[in-house]
Design an enzyme around this catalytic site. Structure first.
Site, PDB file in Angstrom:
ATOM      1  N   GLU A  41       0.824  -1.214   0.000  1.00  0.00           N
ATOM      2  CA  GLU A  41       0.000   0.000   0.000  1.00  0.00           C
ATOM      3  C   GLU A  41       0.857   1.263   0.000  1.00  0.00           C
ATOM      4  O   GLU A  41       0.525   2.247  -0.662  1.00  0.00           O
ATOM      5  CB  GLU A  41      -0.959   0.007   1.186  1.00  0.00           C
ATOM      6  CG  GLU A  41      -2.142  -0.954   1.039  1.00  0.00           C
ATOM      7  CD  GLU A  41      -2.989  -0.669  -0.192  1.00  0.00           C
ATOM      8  OE1 GLU A  41      -2.972   0.462  -0.702  1.00  0.00           O
ATOM      9  OE2 GLU A  41      -3.676  -1.601  -0.650  1.00  0.00           O
ATOM     10  N   TYR A 124      -6.462   7.119   3.574  1.00  0.00           N
ATOM     11  CA  TYR A 124      -6.668   6.022   2.621  1.00  0.00           C
ATOM     12  C   TYR A 124      -5.982   4.753   3.089  1.00  0.00           C
ATOM     13  O   TYR A 124      -6.592   3.675   3.152  1.00  0.00           O
ATOM     14  CB  TYR A 124      -6.182   6.383   1.205  1.00  0.00           C
ATOM     15  CG  TYR A 124      -5.962   5.117   0.414  1.00  0.00           C
ATOM     16  CD1 TYR A 124      -7.054   4.411  -0.078  1.00  0.00           C
ATOM     17  CD2 TYR A 124      -4.696   4.556   0.288  1.00  0.00           C
ATOM     18  CE1 TYR A 124      -6.880   3.183  -0.711  1.00  0.00           C
ATOM     19  CE2 TYR A 124      -4.505   3.347  -0.338  1.00  0.00           C
ATOM     20  CZ  TYR A 124      -5.606   2.664  -0.840  1.00  0.00           C
ATOM     21  OH  TYR A 124      -5.437   1.461  -1.439  1.00  0.00           O
ATOM     22  N   ASP A 142      -9.635   5.693  -2.715  1.00  0.00           N
ATOM     23  CA  ASP A 142      -8.489   6.108  -3.509  1.00  0.00           C
ATOM     24  C   ASP A 142      -9.001   6.735  -4.807  1.00  0.00           C
ATOM     25  O   ASP A 142     -10.206   6.967  -4.968  1.00  0.00           O
ATOM     26  CB  ASP A 142      -7.586   4.904  -3.797  1.00  0.00           C
ATOM     27  CG  ASP A 142      -8.195   3.992  -4.846  1.00  0.00           C
ATOM     28  OD1 ASP A 142      -9.439   3.930  -4.927  1.00  0.00           O
ATOM     29  OD2 ASP A 142      -7.442   3.352  -5.591  1.00  0.00           O
TER      30      ASP A 142
END
Length: 351
Positions: A41, A124, A142
């Site tokens: 991520e 996020y 996102d």
DNA sequence: TAAACGTGGTT
DNA sequence: TAACCAAGTTT
């Protein structure tokens, strides 16, 4: 079944059938490794799946656990990150690994509340990790989800003003869903592969019949965004200083911000005035200008550097800088801009 | 709130 | 080619 549950079922069925294989993604039905989810991520922030692939594999091979990564030196982490960009991510990655080991005994926390306090993890990423790695009911919004939601509800208000509305609508769609991990990934995957910025593949979309923008024929026009400002150009010189062994000079970059903590070939400051900083690196060396300049594009400015080359004799004192060979570069955090310069200089010698 | 922060691929 | 875009965060 209510409308929302039906939409969830449609998306999950689509994801089950079309999910892509990625190095950090657990096989269907398997429990994901939170370390892999977190690492991927961070790498995926503003970065394409294709670019991240090799870096992710390199990192988990070098540092198989968060403890190993925390124990590594920052310079080694930056060297491994070199070329991926946004280097604050690498500095925060290393800091975050240390915090997870020290504050959480090497186990990533599973709530957004705890995750968002860690370096490099924003709204996020906190939601993404909580949802994807731990299957908790967090809603990760996102760029993909923004686009899908903007179209699904035909939100005409431009980004980023529409962000709060988009978040609320995304949360409504995701609510009360036992498969949070798959839903989050499917939501993004839909945006990445079907509900694409240009020429969306509406015929392949599980939500086509419910999509307001598709019904109105404006899917490709959404989300609306303000035009980007034009970027200024900055100018400077970069110096290739070679010794008798064919090694060249690199130094650790001073200062904060851009390329902080990375290595570079010696360079002037980069200014908006093309005529400023017309100064060579070292008066004792005789510089010649290379035939071609380097152009490089950053997020907020374009860079144009003249390349000047010189031979350093045995008496030359490099000071804090050091001579390295091209083969040594994998051990140094040299950004793409500087690798481009190295390539051009090496190439000009054989040409 | 807006600017800083990289890079490579696509249109 | 210039603009846009890619699983955003920090200050």
């Amino acid at each position: 079944m209510n409308k929302k549950a039906h939409l969830q079922k449609q998306l999950l069925a689509w994801f089950d059938a079309h999910r892509r294989v990625m190095p950090w993604r657990a096989a269907k039905g398997k429990t994901p490794d939170p370390y892999h989810v977190w690492l991927s991520e961070i790498m995926l922030q503003q970065t394409t799946v294709a670019a991240v692939g090799p870096y992710f594999l390199k990192f988990v091979k070098k540092w198989p656990t968060v403890e190993k990564l925390a124990a590594a030196g920052l310079d080694d982490v930056l060297a491994a990150w070199a070329g991926l960009g946004y280097y604050a991510r690498a500095r925060n990655l290393h800091k975050c690994a240390g915090a997870v080991v020290k504050e959480f005994g090497g186990k990533f926390p599973d709530t957004e509340e705890d995750l968002i306090k860690l370096p490099g993890i924003g709204p996020y990423t906190a939601a993404a990790i909580s949802s994807i790695a731990f299957n908790r009911p967090a809603v990760a919004v996102d760029g993909n989800v923004e686009r899908v939601v903007s179209r699904f509800f035909a939100i005409e208000e431009p980004l980023p003003q529409s962000k709060d509305n988009i978040r609320a609508q995304a949360a409504r769609l995701a609510k009360d869903n036992p498969r949070s991990s798959d839903f989050t990934q499917g939501f993004m995957e839909l945006g990445a592969t079907v509900c694409t910025p240009k020429k969306p593949k509406c015929a392949s979309c599980p939500w086509q019949k419910s999509c307001a923008a598709h019904r109105l024929g404006i899917a490709e026009d959404l989300p609306r965004k303000a035009r980007k400002k034009q970027k200024p150009v900055r100018y400077g010189r970069v110096f290739w200083i070679e010794n008798k062994s064919g090694e060249f000079l690199i130094e650790k970059r001073a200062g904060k911000g851009l390329y902080e903590g990375l290595y570079q070939l010696p360079t002037t400051d980069w200014t908006n005035d093309a005529k400023a900083r017309r100064k060579n690196h070292d008066k004792r060396l005789r510089f010649k200008r290379l035939g071609a300049d380097v152009r490089h594009s950053f997020t907020h400015f374009d860079l144009l550097l003249e390349i000047w080359t010189a031979r350093a004799g045995a008496a030359f004192k490099p000071g804090k800088a050091r001579f390295v060979s091209a083969g040594d570069l994998e051990n140094y955090a040299l950004p793409s801009l500087m690798r481009k310069v190295v390539k051009m200089c090496l190439h000009s010698k054989t040409a």
